[in-house]
Design an enzyme around this catalytic site. Sequence first.
Site, PDB file in Angstrom:
ATOM      1  N   ASP A 326     -32.099  -0.480  40.643  1.00  0.00           N
ATOM      2  CA  ASP A 326     -32.671   0.520  39.745  1.00  0.00           C
ATOM      3  C   ASP A 326     -33.079   1.726  40.576  1.00  0.00           C
ATOM      4  OD1 ASP A 326     -34.973  -0.153  41.144  1.00  0.00           O
ATOM      5  OD2 ASP A 326     -36.137  -0.737  39.391  1.00  0.00           O
ATOM      6  N   ASP A 328     -36.623   4.056  41.257  1.00  0.00           N
ATOM      7  CA  ASP A 328     -38.066   4.034  41.004  1.00  0.00           C
ATOM      8  C   ASP A 328     -38.689   5.379  41.374  1.00  0.00           C
ATOM      9  OD1 ASP A 328     -38.296   0.916  40.706  1.00  0.00           O
ATOM     10  OD2 ASP A 328     -37.282   1.214  42.631  1.00  0.00           O
ATOM     11  N   ASP A 410     -37.436   3.085  36.724  1.00  0.00           N
ATOM     12  CA  ASP A 410     -38.867   2.788  36.598  1.00  0.00           C
ATOM     13  C   ASP A 410     -39.662   4.036  36.927  1.00  0.00           C
ATOM     14  OD1 ASP A 410     -38.633   0.134  35.901  1.00  0.00           O
ATOM     15  OD2 ASP A 410     -38.823  -0.608  37.964  1.00  0.00           O
TER      16      ASP A 410
HETATM   17  N1  CTP Z   1     -43.173  -3.732  41.797  1.00  0.00           N
HETATM   18  C1  CTP Z   1     -44.403  -3.931  41.256  1.00  0.00           C
HETATM   19  N2  CTP Z   1     -44.518  -4.500  40.032  1.00  0.00           N
HETATM   20  C2  CTP Z   1     -43.445  -4.880  39.329  1.00  0.00           C
HETATM   21  C3  CTP Z   1     -42.171  -4.681  39.855  1.00  0.00           C
HETATM   22  C4  CTP Z   1     -42.057  -4.086  41.122  1.00  0.00           C
HETATM   23  O1  CTP Z   1     -45.377  -3.611  41.896  1.00  0.00           O
HETATM   24  N3  CTP Z   1     -43.599  -5.442  38.133  1.00  0.00           N
HETATM   25  C5  CTP Z   1     -43.045  -3.095  43.102  1.00  0.00           C
HETATM   26  C6  CTP Z   1     -42.436  -4.051  44.102  1.00  0.00           C
HETATM   27  O2  CTP Z   1     -43.413  -4.747  44.802  1.00  0.00           O
HETATM   28  C7  CTP Z   1     -41.677  -3.113  44.992  1.00  0.00           C
HETATM   29  C8  CTP Z   1     -41.387  -1.889  44.155  1.00  0.00           C
HETATM   30  O3  CTP Z   1     -42.174  -2.009  42.993  1.00  0.00           O
HETATM   31  O4  CTP Z   1     -42.520  -2.723  46.038  1.00  0.00           O
HETATM   32  C9  CTP Z   1     -39.956  -1.738  43.818  1.00  0.00           C
HETATM   33  O5  CTP Z   1     -39.493  -2.843  43.091  1.00  0.00           O
HETATM   34  P1  CTP Z   1     -37.984  -3.058  42.708  1.00  0.00           P
HETATM   35  O6  CTP Z   1     -37.421  -1.846  42.062  1.00  0.00           O
HETATM   36  O7  CTP Z   1     -37.915  -4.315  41.918  1.00  0.00           O
HETATM   37  O8  CTP Z   1     -37.293  -3.393  44.107  1.00  0.00           O
HETATM   38  P2  CTP Z   1     -36.638  -2.441  45.203  1.00  0.00           P
HETATM   39  O9  CTP Z   1     -37.295  -2.755  46.474  1.00  0.00           O
HETATM   40  O10 CTP Z   1     -36.642  -1.018  44.766  1.00  0.00           O
HETATM   41  O11 CTP Z   1     -35.175  -3.014  45.280  1.00  0.00           O
HETATM   42  P3  CTP Z   1     -33.909  -2.526  44.424  1.00  0.00           P
HETATM   43  O12 CTP Z   1     -33.204  -1.580  45.308  1.00  0.00           O
HETATM   44  O13 CTP Z   1     -33.119  -3.752  44.156  1.00  0.00           O
HETATM   45  O14 CTP Z   1     -34.411  -1.890  43.171  1.00  0.00           O
HETATM   46 MN    MN Z   2     -35.983  -0.460  42.869  1.00  0.00          MN
HETATM   47 MN    MN Z   3     -38.085  -1.136  40.042  1.00  0.00          MN
END
Ligand code: CTP
Ligand code: MN
Ligand code: MN
Length: 486
Positions: A326, A328, A410
């Site tokens: 995703d 963020d 997000d």
């Molecule tokens: N996070 C959070 N609460 C959630 C989901 C995620 O605090 N309900 C935080 C996670 O701890 C992380 C950050 O948001 O530090 C990003 O989460 P995520 O997008 O799921 O992972 P990424 O590290 O960005 O990996 P990806 O590249 O797969 O998106």
């Molecule tokens: Mn992410």
């Molecule tokens: Mn995320």
Amino acid sequence: MIPLKRRKVVPSAAGNTGSEETLPNKFPQVVLFLLERKMGASRRDFLSQLAGKKGFQVEELFSEQVTHVISENNSGDEVTSWLESEAAGRGRVSAHLLDVSWFTESMRAGHPVQILERHQLQQIKEVEVSPFSAPSYACQRRTGLENHNTALTDALSLLAESAELRGEDGRGVAFRRAAAVLKALPEPVTDAAQLAGLPCLGGHSLRVIKDVLENGASAEVRATERSERFKALKVLTGIFGVGVKTAERWIREGIHSLQQLQESGRELNRAQRAGLQHYEDLNQPVTRPQADTVAAIVEEAVASVLPGAQVTMIGGFRRGKPTGHDVDFLITHAEEGREVGLMPKVVSRLESQGFLLYQKTTRNSYLEAEDGPARPSSNMDRFERCFSVFKLPDEAGAGGPNPWRAVRVDLVVSPIGQFAFALLGWTGSKLFERELRRWAGHEKSMSLSSHALFDNAQSRYLKASSEEEIFAHLGLEYIPPSERNA
Ligand code: CTP
Ligand code: MN
Ligand code: MN
């Protein structure tokens, strides 16, 4: 013959023996290693457990710490050549090479018995062991994107995922920690003996590692990958909006595939409907150029509803990852309070422009539920979060058949006073975050959240306006985002 060197012996809590409960190490001058060769794995496990119960320290792996090597039906030469091949590397080690008779007599006596000539295979042997070392919390280590041990970390990550999908979170974290230690190593591991002395490698993880090193693949990983249940859980939880609980219920009801789900006529909520509709896109990695396109759209929307507001890309892309599941973003404004009510405005702007396929704005119940004691009560309600699915125009005209793709996005809004904590908390990786909080709690008696840092000893919040200050409060060396890929 070389004399037995004096050595410092770390008490058995050091962790190489896995999570099994053992008595405190009663004989600190004795560190046992049982040779599996000819003894067999099950007898070795049995004897190891017996020794643990009697208060002996038993190492899973041969290391510099080992003082007594126990073997059964092996000659001194056989043990010596095994040790030489197993403990190839740098560093020196010496140990008694003993027959199992010394072990059984010691167990019977309840203490290490005197070493007699009939116990000895050979006096003392010097061999070499390996040099890897790592501190035990992931937030004390630098973990870039380069991984020299992907075969091992892929195996451990898959078992972590499988444990998480079974709801066994403790086991999942143990595999994730083990994988993270290997990710941080500067070179490929070629022999399990090189792992002696590294933290977070329990018995189960070590078995998997040895299997991969010796056989090129882990039998447990293969079996997991082939398991119908694992495959079904993966497919179903791959639908945005579907968690483990829901997937399990469907599997119990005989639904194992997307097609079966569609044919079942199950009631789906709004998120799940969007997830199913855009299943392929949402399981396709988001590239960095696509993330930049999303950033431009979000920045425009934010600027149009609150000029001067600041948008930061967080999550994996901030850590330098080339792709993500995703994109963020963290949004704030330099003047505290101006950010209040921002999210609904941004969302309706994006909606009116036709960029949103799905969105759900929450007042961040996740953080309220998860963050425990470090809750700055009055500021909490301001934290807003939006889970969304963007309809992203294919600007680059990548040549595919579709003029757009669906992308998970997000959005988080934070007041400027909490910005550093939000930035640190949402940059990840998930394991890095978990380890930061564990470090804060266990080592510093502090509570860290994405909102604040509370010092339990002083009973007060510690302010910070940058990530560097938070690391300093925690007594940790600053680790930049690109090295938080634990
Ligand atoms: N996070 C959070 N609460 C959630 C989901 C995620 O605090 N309900 C935080 C996670 O701890 C992380 C950050 O948001 O530090 C990003 O989460 P995520 O997008 O799921 O992972 P990424 O590290 O960005 O990996 P990806 O590249 O797969 O998106
Ligand atoms: Mn992410
Ligand atoms: Mn995320």
